[in-house]
Every structure is written in structure tokens, then in C-alpha cells.
Design an enzyme around this catalytic site. Structure first.
Site, PDB file in Angstrom:
ATOM      1  N   GLY A 113       0.796  -1.310   0.002  1.00  0.00           N
ATOM      2  CA  GLY A 113      -0.038   0.064   0.069  1.00  0.00           C
ATOM      3  C   GLY A 113       0.666   1.293   0.009  1.00  0.00           C
ATOM      4  O   GLY A 113       0.439   2.343   0.499  1.00  0.00           O
ATOM      5  N   GLY A 114       1.946   1.294  -0.747  1.00  0.00           N
ATOM      6  CA  GLY A 114       2.594   2.454  -0.977  1.00  0.00           C
ATOM      7  C   GLY A 114       3.432   3.092   0.219  1.00  0.00           C
ATOM      8  O   GLY A 114       4.636   3.785  -0.193  1.00  0.00           O
TER       9      GLY A 114
ATOM     10  N   HIS B 226      -3.569  -2.727 -12.055  1.00  0.00           N
ATOM     11  CA  HIS B 226      -3.546  -3.689 -10.667  1.00  0.00           C
ATOM     12  C   HIS B 226      -4.707  -4.520 -11.182  1.00  0.00           C
ATOM     13  O   HIS B 226      -5.897  -4.001 -11.126  1.00  0.00           O
ATOM     14  CB  HIS B 226      -3.800  -2.832  -9.519  1.00  0.00           C
ATOM     15  CG  HIS B 226      -4.023  -3.382  -8.400  1.00  0.00           C
ATOM     16  ND1 HIS B 226      -3.325  -3.330  -7.001  1.00  0.00           N
ATOM     17  CD2 HIS B 226      -4.865  -4.466  -7.870  1.00  0.00           C
ATOM     18  CE1 HIS B 226      -3.864  -4.014  -6.159  1.00  0.00           C
ATOM     19  NE2 HIS B 226      -4.645  -4.880  -6.686  1.00  0.00           N
TER      20      HIS B 226
ATOM     21  N   ARG C 147      -6.930 -12.167   3.660  1.00  0.00           N
ATOM     22  CA  ARG C 147      -8.259 -11.530   4.311  1.00  0.00           C
ATOM     23  C   ARG C 147      -9.432 -11.435   3.354  1.00  0.00           C
ATOM     24  O   ARG C 147      -9.065 -11.431   2.285  1.00  0.00           O
ATOM     25  CB  ARG C 147      -7.979 -10.173   4.948  1.00  0.00           C
ATOM     26  CG  ARG C 147      -7.678  -9.247   3.932  1.00  0.00           C
ATOM     27  CD  ARG C 147      -7.607  -7.590   4.181  1.00  0.00           C
ATOM     28  NE  ARG C 147      -7.538  -7.042   3.002  1.00  0.00           N
ATOM     29  CZ  ARG C 147      -6.193  -6.358   2.755  1.00  0.00           C
ATOM     30  NH1 ARG C 147      -5.154  -6.829   3.170  1.00  0.00           N
ATOM     31  NH2 ARG C 147      -6.273  -5.447   1.827  1.00  0.00           N
TER      32      ARG C 147
ATOM     33  N   VAL D 238     -12.212  -5.172   1.003  1.00  0.00           N
ATOM     34  CA  VAL D 238     -13.488  -4.234   0.793  1.00  0.00           C
ATOM     35  C   VAL D 238     -14.059  -4.565  -0.646  1.00  0.00           C
ATOM     36  O   VAL D 238     -15.384  -4.460  -0.505  1.00  0.00           O
ATOM     37  CB  VAL D 238     -12.749  -2.812   0.754  1.00  0.00           C
ATOM     38  CG1 VAL D 238     -13.936  -1.541   0.565  1.00  0.00           C
ATOM     39  CG2 VAL D 238     -12.054  -2.593   1.874  1.00  0.00           C
TER      40      VAL D 238
END
Ligand code: MV4
Length: 454
Positions: A163-164, A207, A291, A294
């Protein structure tokens, strides 16, 4: 099957998990912080326990408080949702030690995939294409020779990251020492771990991620892709399935690779394998998320299955149903994340009282949310307050349906990114599907112009 599941999370995902449990006739326990007592997850669970103050370190990340709540209520399993403790190997191991099932993969898998450098090496050994780069973490001694071997530009990434954070793009040898020191410091501050690895920088990739489900009987199924290229500062804001960028042959290859990744670590449950796709249609493993994510609803909508129910059943040792291998995506699904942020003011968080709330409805329109009219959005958590998901016959139909649903969505009292989504959906390059990871950086949002095309 489990008798009672404690949901160690808040917001829309806690409510989503409660609904899946209800349909499976499983009792539910919500945990909530002091500022979340009026949130729908605390209302709709069979039992609800306050686990601490608003500060998530003292509530949703407070392992002793959550384990105590599970013991007090006799929960036989914990669902961690996404974020918070969902990828904490320590939490998973404590659950198991306390004889509470953890609805996620085992500690070893979480640790392997949580270390992005070890994950890459594990996956490379399984024969899945990975982004060319260092086999291990780098230091100031070896970084020049490794970078020269790979060839500039290169990208530095944090082993503990994702995540960057701790990421630096380096275009030449002259910049690499400083970039390394910066990335290392940022990584140490963010993750308490300064390990950095190095990769070839892929110019303007997409992505694309593959959803998988795995049971405890050795069955692993690839459930197709989600296109997640539309990100702002490494946060996804709009996702869709299928991706316009891949054909059936490539879809099958990426699915098979995702299953190979899951197989090589004896994966159990729901997981997502993230790939970068370059402009020549080469795909490379980037990382695996252990997991539920979202954006899982876009897969649910095109396949017509409940991923969270199947995730729970996998951990209760049920076999994945035989028909699942034959599932084919039908139509097109899009999800817009509705964040309480002001797109006209650099996406500044916009917490506060929702004075009026009206959700869109109609055929194939889904809203996952924990908020309602009169709800106060706290400033302590992530700004996502709802997800709007639509299912259309094809991409054009889904875009039109989303635009219509966004128009019907009324949220007053706070700012949201609804107008920003409208402009994305009206953008010429978005409509034709010609976009890459630079789309949002180059996207010019015009305040008050949401219904015009660009
Ligand atoms: C990359 C990349 C190019 N080359 N890795 C990784 C974390 C993710 N949030 C951004 N990441 C990237 N990794 C290599 N070797 C470009 C990105 C990237 C990106 C990826 C997906 C979606 C949006 C992005 C925006 C900027 C950079």
C-alpha cells in the site's frame, strides 16, 4: 458449524459478516468502541460488547479486550473482517491458543504473506511469474550492483509494507542511496521494520487481483479477477469485474497462477492474489492478501455467490461445493467506495452528523453501509461510510446504472466523494477502459461539474 461468531471489526464489513452469519444460523457477537454504540453493527448483532474507547489501539486493536469479549460470550470463532487485526499473525495465534477458531488462514501463512519479500520468493519458487527484483532485502552494500543488474528505473518497497508506504521509485544510480535511506526510515516509522527490497519499476501497469477460496480438504478455486487500477494515493476507490484488459486465455492463466500461489502455502479460506499487468500483457505476482477485501462484492455480483458465507464454511471444515469450479462471470459489476471526504478540498476527511441519508434502489443495486440518517461519522476511523455496487448486462450498462444510482444517493450534512465518482464514470478514457495506475494522478476534477463529460 460454528455456534457463535464474534466480529472483531466495525462499520459496513461488521454488518456484512453479521448478515452472512444470520443466514447460516450462527449467533453473532459485535464488539464496539465508545463512539460506535449507535452503529448498526452493534444494533443488529445478537449480543454487543463495548471493548474500549474510540482510539482503535485501545478497542479494535486491543487483543486482550477482544479475547475477553469472546470468552465472556462463549464465541467459538472470531471473524476479523479487513484492516485492524485481520492480518495479525499474533492475534490469529492467540485465538488458536484460546481454543477460538480464527476465520482466516493460519499464523504461518499470514506471516509468510505479510512479509512481501519472503512472499515473493515463496511464490517465485512455485513457478508463478513475479516482478523481477532482489531475492531478499537489500542494504547499502549490495543495492548498487542489484539495481544495475535489474536496470533502472527500479522501485524500493518495504518488506513489511504494502500500500505505498516506504515505496520509492528510483530513476538513476545517483538517487538510490538517498531513496533507500528515506524508504527505510519511513518503513521503520510505519511498520517498526526497515527491511527494503528492490524491483524493476513497471511503467503504467494495471492492478488486477484474483479472488480465491480454499477449503481444508485441498480444494482451491480461482474465482476470477477484479480490476483495481483506479487508486488515489494507493487507496482503491472504484473496482470492477471483469477487467476490460484481459481476455479469456489470460484470465485462465492468472486464475491458475493464483491457485498455484494458494497451493504452495496450503492456503485455507478466502484470499486475494494481487498482480501487476504491464502494457505488453505480462502479469506478475505482487502480493497476497490473507483476508476478505473491501471490494469482494464485485466478485459476488458477477458470480452470484456469497463469499463470506463460503469463507466461514471453509473454516468450519466444509467442502467447497463441486459446482463452484464451473462458475462463469455473468455481466459486469462496479463498486464505488463512498468516502466521507471533500474532493473539492484535497480529499480532506469530512466527519460529522449525517442530517439526511437516502440510498439508491432498484434492480441490481446494492448498498453496503452501517450509516443512516442521524448517524454521526466519527473522526477516529477510515473515511469509508458506504459501498455502492451495481450489476449490469455489460460494462456500459453497469456504468449507466452506477451513474443513475449515484444521482439518487442523497447524503447531507457531510461531504462525500459521490461527485468525484460521477466525473470518473463520465471520463472518456474510463469509458473506453483505457487507463492505467496514473489515471487518478492525471485526472482533473472540476468542482460542481459532475454531470459533464470530460
Ligand atoms: C509497483 C508499480 C510499478 N512497478 N511495482 C504497489 C503498492 C500499490 N499500492 C502501488 N504499487 C505499485 N507497485 C512495480 N514494480 C506501481 C505501483 C503503483 C500502483 C499500483 C496499482 C495501482 C495504482 C498504483 C499507483 C502508483 C503506483
Amino acid at each position: 458449524m460454528f455456534k457463535k461468531v464474534l466480529i472483531a471489526n466495525r462499520g459496513e464489513i461488521a454488518l456484512r459478516i453479521i448478515r452472512a452469519c444470520k443466514e447460516l444460523n450462527i449467533q453473532t457477537v459485535a464488539v464496539y468502541s465508545e463512539c460506535d454504540d449507535l452503529s448498526l453493527h452493534a444494533t443488529f448483532a445478537d449480543e454487543a460488547i463495548c471493548i474500549g474507547p474510540a482510539d482503535s489501539r485501545k478497542s479494535y486493536l486491543n487483543i486482550p479486550a477482544i479475547i475477553s469479549a469472546a470468552e465472556l460470550t462463549n464465541a467459538d470463532a472470531i471473524h476479523p473482517g479487513y484492516g485492524f487485526l485481520s492480518e495479525s499473525a499474533e492475534f490469529a495465534s492467540i485465538c488458536i491458543d484460546q481454543n477460538i477458531a480464527f476465520i482466516g488462514p493460519n499464523t504461518k501463512i499470514i506471516s509468510t504473506m505479510g512479509n512481501k519479500s519472503i512472499a515473493k520468493e515463496t511464490v517465485r519458487n512455485a513457478g508463478v511469474p513475479v516482478i523481477p527484483g532482489s531475492k531478499d532485502i537489500v542494504d547499502l552494500e549490495n543495492i548498487h550492483s542489484i539495481a544495475n543488474e535489474i536496470g533502472y528505473p527500479v522501485i524500493l518497497k518495504a518488506s513489511a509494507g504494502g500500500g505505498g508506504k516506504g515505496m520509492r521509485i528510483v530513476y538513476s544510480q545517483e538517487e538510490i542511496n538517498k531513496a533507500y535511506e528515506d524508504a527505510k526510515l519511513e518503513s521503520e516509522l510505519s511498520f517498526n521494520n526497515g527491511d527494503i527490497y528492490l524491483e524493476k519499476y513497471i511503467h503504467k501497469p494495471r492492478h488486477i487481483e484474483i479472488q480465491i477460496l480454499a477449503d481444508t480438504h485441498g480444494n482451491i478455486i480461482g474465482l476470477g479477477e477484479r480490476e483495481c487500477t483506479i487508486q488515489r494515493r494507493h487507496q482503491k476507490i472504484l473496482e470492477e469485474s471483469p477487467s476490460v484488459a484481459i481476455n479469456d486465455a489470460l484470465r485462465k492463466q492468472m486464475n491458475d497462477s493464483a491457485v498455484d500461489v494458494a497451493r504452495t502455502c496450503n492456503y485455507v479460506g478466502a484470499g486475494t492474489v494481487e498482480f501487476l499487468l504491464d502494457s505488453n500483457n505480462n502479469y506478475y505476482f505482487m502480493e497476497m492478501n490473507t483476508r476478505i477485501q473491501v471490494e469482494h462484492p464485485v466478485t459476488e455480483m458477477v458470480l452470484g455467490i456469497d463469499l463470506i458465507k463460503h469463507q466461514i464454511m471453509c473454516h468450519a471444515n466444509h467442502k467447497l461445493p463441486g459446482w463452484m469450479v464451473n462458475l462463469k462471470p455473468r455481466g459486469h459489476a462496479i463498486e464505488c467506495r463512498i468516502n466521507a471526504e471533500d474532493p473539492g478540498n484535497n480529499f480532506m476527511p469530512s466527519p460529522g452528523l449525517i442530517s439526511s441519508f437516502h440510498m439508491p434502489g432498484g434492480m441490481n443495486i446494492r448498498v453496503d453501509t452501517h450509516v443512516y440518517s442521524g448517524y454521526k461519522v466519527p473522526s477516529n476511523y477510515d473515511s469509508m461510510i458506504a459501498k455502492l455496487i451495481v450489476h449490469g448486462l455489460d460494462r456500459e450498462d453497469a456504468i449507466n446504472k452506477m451513474l443513475s444510482a449515484l444521482d439518487e444517493f442523497v447524503i447531507e450534512g457531510i461531504n462525500t466523494i459521490i461527485p468525484y465518482h460521477k466525473q470518473i464514470l463520465n471520463d472518456k478514457n474510463f469509458k473506453t477502459g483505457s487507463f492505467d495506475t496514473s489515471f487518478i494522478e492525471n485526472f482533473n476534477y472540476i468542482i460542481g461539474n459532475e454531470n459533464e463529460s470530460n
